[in-house]
Motif scaffolding. Sequence first.
Motif, PDB file in Angstrom:
ATOM      1  N   ILE A  24       1.029  -1.151  -0.107  1.00 55.59           N
ATOM      2  CA  ILE A  24      -0.007  -0.042   0.262  1.00 55.59           C
ATOM      3  C   ILE A  24       0.808   1.084  -0.032  1.00 55.59           C
ATOM      4  O   ILE A  24       0.698   2.156  -0.825  1.00 55.59           O
ATOM      5  N   PHE A  25       1.677   1.386   1.136  1.00 52.56           N
ATOM      6  CA  PHE A  25       2.620   2.422   1.005  1.00 52.56           C
ATOM      7  C   PHE A  25       4.078   2.563   0.951  1.00 52.56           C
ATOM      8  O   PHE A  25       4.779   3.245   1.564  1.00 52.56           O
ATOM      9  N   GLY A  26       4.740   1.261   0.686  1.00 49.32           N
ATOM     10  CA  GLY A  26       5.940   1.094   0.288  1.00 49.32           C
ATOM     11  C   GLY A  26       6.730   0.259   1.620  1.00 49.32           C
ATOM     12  O   GLY A  26       6.043   0.804   2.761  1.00 49.32           O
ATOM     13  N   SER A  27       7.526  -0.629   1.334  1.00 48.04           N
ATOM     14  CA  SER A  27       8.082  -1.230   2.375  1.00 48.04           C
ATOM     15  C   SER A  27       9.015  -0.255   3.329  1.00 48.04           C
ATOM     16  O   SER A  27       8.876  -0.369   4.765  1.00 48.04           O
ATOM     17  N   LEU A  28       9.919   0.666   3.024  1.00 46.13           N
ATOM     18  CA  LEU A  28      10.500   1.510   3.661  1.00 46.13           C
ATOM     19  C   LEU A  28       9.736   2.219   4.620  1.00 46.13           C
ATOM     20  O   LEU A  28       9.799   2.689   5.651  1.00 46.13           O
ATOM     21  N   SER A  29       8.516   2.949   3.892  1.00 43.92           N
ATOM     22  CA  SER A  29       7.694   3.897   4.832  1.00 43.92           C
ATOM     23  C   SER A  29       6.992   3.081   5.976  1.00 43.92           C
ATOM     24  O   SER A  29       6.665   3.791   6.956  1.00 43.92           O
ATOM     25  N   PHE A  30       6.545   1.891   5.826  1.00 44.81           N
ATOM     26  CA  PHE A  30       5.904   1.332   6.797  1.00 44.81           C
ATOM     27  C   PHE A  30       6.844   0.919   7.754  1.00 44.81           C
ATOM     28  O   PHE A  30       6.484   0.816   9.006  1.00 44.81           O
ATOM     29  N   ALA A  31       7.969   0.382   7.540  1.00 43.86           N
ATOM     30  CA  ALA A  31       9.119   0.098   8.096  1.00 43.86           C
ATOM     31  C   ALA A  31       9.491   1.137   9.352  1.00 43.86           C
ATOM     32  O   ALA A  31      10.130   0.750  10.376  1.00 43.86           O
ATOM     33  N   LEU A  32       9.437   2.350   8.989  1.00 44.43           N
ATOM     34  CA  LEU A  32       9.684   3.743   9.529  1.00 44.43           C
ATOM     35  C   LEU A  32       8.724   3.933  10.648  1.00 44.43           C
ATOM     36  O   LEU A  32       9.017   4.772  11.483  1.00 44.43           O
ATOM     37  N   PHE A  33       7.499   3.153  10.662  1.00 49.50           N
ATOM     38  CA  PHE A  33       6.490   3.803  11.556  1.00 49.50           C
ATOM     39  C   PHE A  33       7.040   3.354  13.062  1.00 49.50           C
ATOM     40  O   PHE A  33       6.922   4.304  13.728  1.00 49.50           O
ATOM     41  N   PRO A  34       7.554   2.175  13.408  1.00 48.65           N
ATOM     42  CA  PRO A  34       8.020   2.061  14.801  1.00 48.65           C
ATOM     43  C   PRO A  34       9.153   2.758  14.970  1.00 48.65           C
ATOM     44  O   PRO A  34       9.432   3.314  16.221  1.00 48.65           O
ATOM     45  N   VAL A  35      10.061   2.940  14.028  1.00 47.87           N
ATOM     46  CA  VAL A  35      11.216   4.021  14.230  1.00 47.87           C
ATOM     47  C   VAL A  35      10.684   5.655  14.615  1.00 47.87           C
ATOM     48  O   VAL A  35      11.248   6.173  15.584  1.00 47.87           O
ATOM     49  N   MET A  36       9.745   5.905  14.088  1.00 44.73           N
ATOM     50  CA  MET A  36       8.947   7.087  14.294  1.00 44.73           C
ATOM     51  C   MET A  36       8.390   7.276  15.734  1.00 44.73           C
ATOM     52  O   MET A  36       8.754   8.030  16.589  1.00 44.73           O
ATOM     53  N   ILE A  37       7.794   6.031  16.335  1.00 47.12           N
ATOM     54  CA  ILE A  37       7.395   6.034  17.697  1.00 47.12           C
ATOM     55  C   ILE A  37       8.477   5.996  18.600  1.00 47.12           C
ATOM     56  O   ILE A  37       8.474   6.733  19.526  1.00 47.12           O
ATOM     57  N   ALA A  38       9.592   5.309  18.235  1.00 45.24           N
ATOM     58  CA  ALA A  38      10.509   5.355  19.108  1.00 45.24           C
ATOM     59  C   ALA A  38      11.472   6.812  19.141  1.00 45.24           C
ATOM     60  O   ALA A  38      11.781   7.223  20.419  1.00 45.24           O
TER      61      ALA A  38
END
Length: 468
Positions: free
Chosen positions: A19-33
Amino acid sequence: MFELFTSMMKEEWRIHSTIFGSLSFALFPVMIAGIAFMSTFLLPLFGTVIPIQQLVLITHALFLLLGVMVGGFGLLGNEVMNRRFGQASLLAYSARTLPLSERFIFLNFVIKDTVYYFILWVFPFVAGFGIAAPILGISMGYPLMLLLTLTLTFLTGLAWVFLLSTIYARSKLVLALAGVLLVLVAGASTLFFGVDLIGTFPPLALFGAFSPAVLLEALLLIIVPFIIAVQAFTTELADATKRYPNRFTPLMKRLSFFPYPYLAAKDLLDLLRTGAAVGQTIFSFLLPLGLIWLFLSLIGSFLPHSALLLLFAILTGVLASTMYTWLTAFDTVGSYGCLPIAVRTIIFSKICAFSLLQAIPAVFLAIITITTGAGQYLPSVLVLALAISFFGLAVTIYLTGLSPNVLVYDAKVLVTYLVSMAIVIVPLIVLSFMNPFYPLAAALLLFPTAYLIRRSYPRWERADIEGF
């Protein structure tokens, strides 16, 4: 079972990364951290206003709230299996083609979602705090204990609301009786026996002082309702075949003042016939707000009553804006693809239905305001909450179109949403603390709200065309 679980995890990743790219989704928990990391450096500042014990309590309350909002799996019963899973999760629909029971598949789905949300929310939050802790001279024992207690808190909320929503799917009367029983037991424990229900909440008590006995209590508080809920779950109810009278035509006539009454009627009937109208109101609105009010009252001694009430109105407005996701849970743009209906028409009809749903927070806030003896602030409370709700709706539509339930996990989308809301909410909080009538200025949000909605129409019409 492990093979099915791992396959579901892979499927979850493939769906979101597509839906929105592997990198963008993988960065979600990084953003929370990252958010947790930066917030940790504000602890000394927060500590001068709110005691650290209260901050610990609020943090656990937020993760209990997260578990509560995630835990409504049983709410929609076979609607979940037939609609959501049939379109978005092929393995969860495999009971119709493979020799696997719905209960077995659903058990794996719940475990998968538990791990999924732990990776997305709980672990990144604690990891961000743990990275910042040594810099501030905080013992590493606190992040480790926080990882344990926040996980237990999240799972407690998830398991109990999962149980209650499963009961709701089977019998609304039994749920009502269970709710009355819980209220009576909690009231009797507090009034007659002097039990501190918050202080004795096992995960919170465990954070204050580790004890194997308390850990066992916390685990039983999760395991017992979880087992009962899984055993009680079924999609083959005795009254699975339902016959409805023609409510569409009468409802459409009542909504004739809307530009597209047929679409608004369809959305409202979806909510009504799936049980989401009542269920979402209870589990996604009233219950979270009840928890928020409970924990805000704990810091009432630090704030004037009017400021506390207006802060609650702001949080209610933010939560009320998520009602848009209720209206987009059962259909997608593709389901309208063979009909001569423009994307802007669909969005506008959902805005109309959303406007009707705002009667729920309006009535709720009016009751709270009047019963607490602050009726003179009712105009400020209602204007503030509804202005924020509609502004949040406009931001959500602009960023996610008709797919807010999925696109919210795009890190870029979530950051943009949080920043946009913070730009509006922070000044309104300051105004609320200065004078209880200053928040009436929130009515000015009507202009950016209208602007964002107008900009959203061509944006998502182009996206739909490009998608085809």
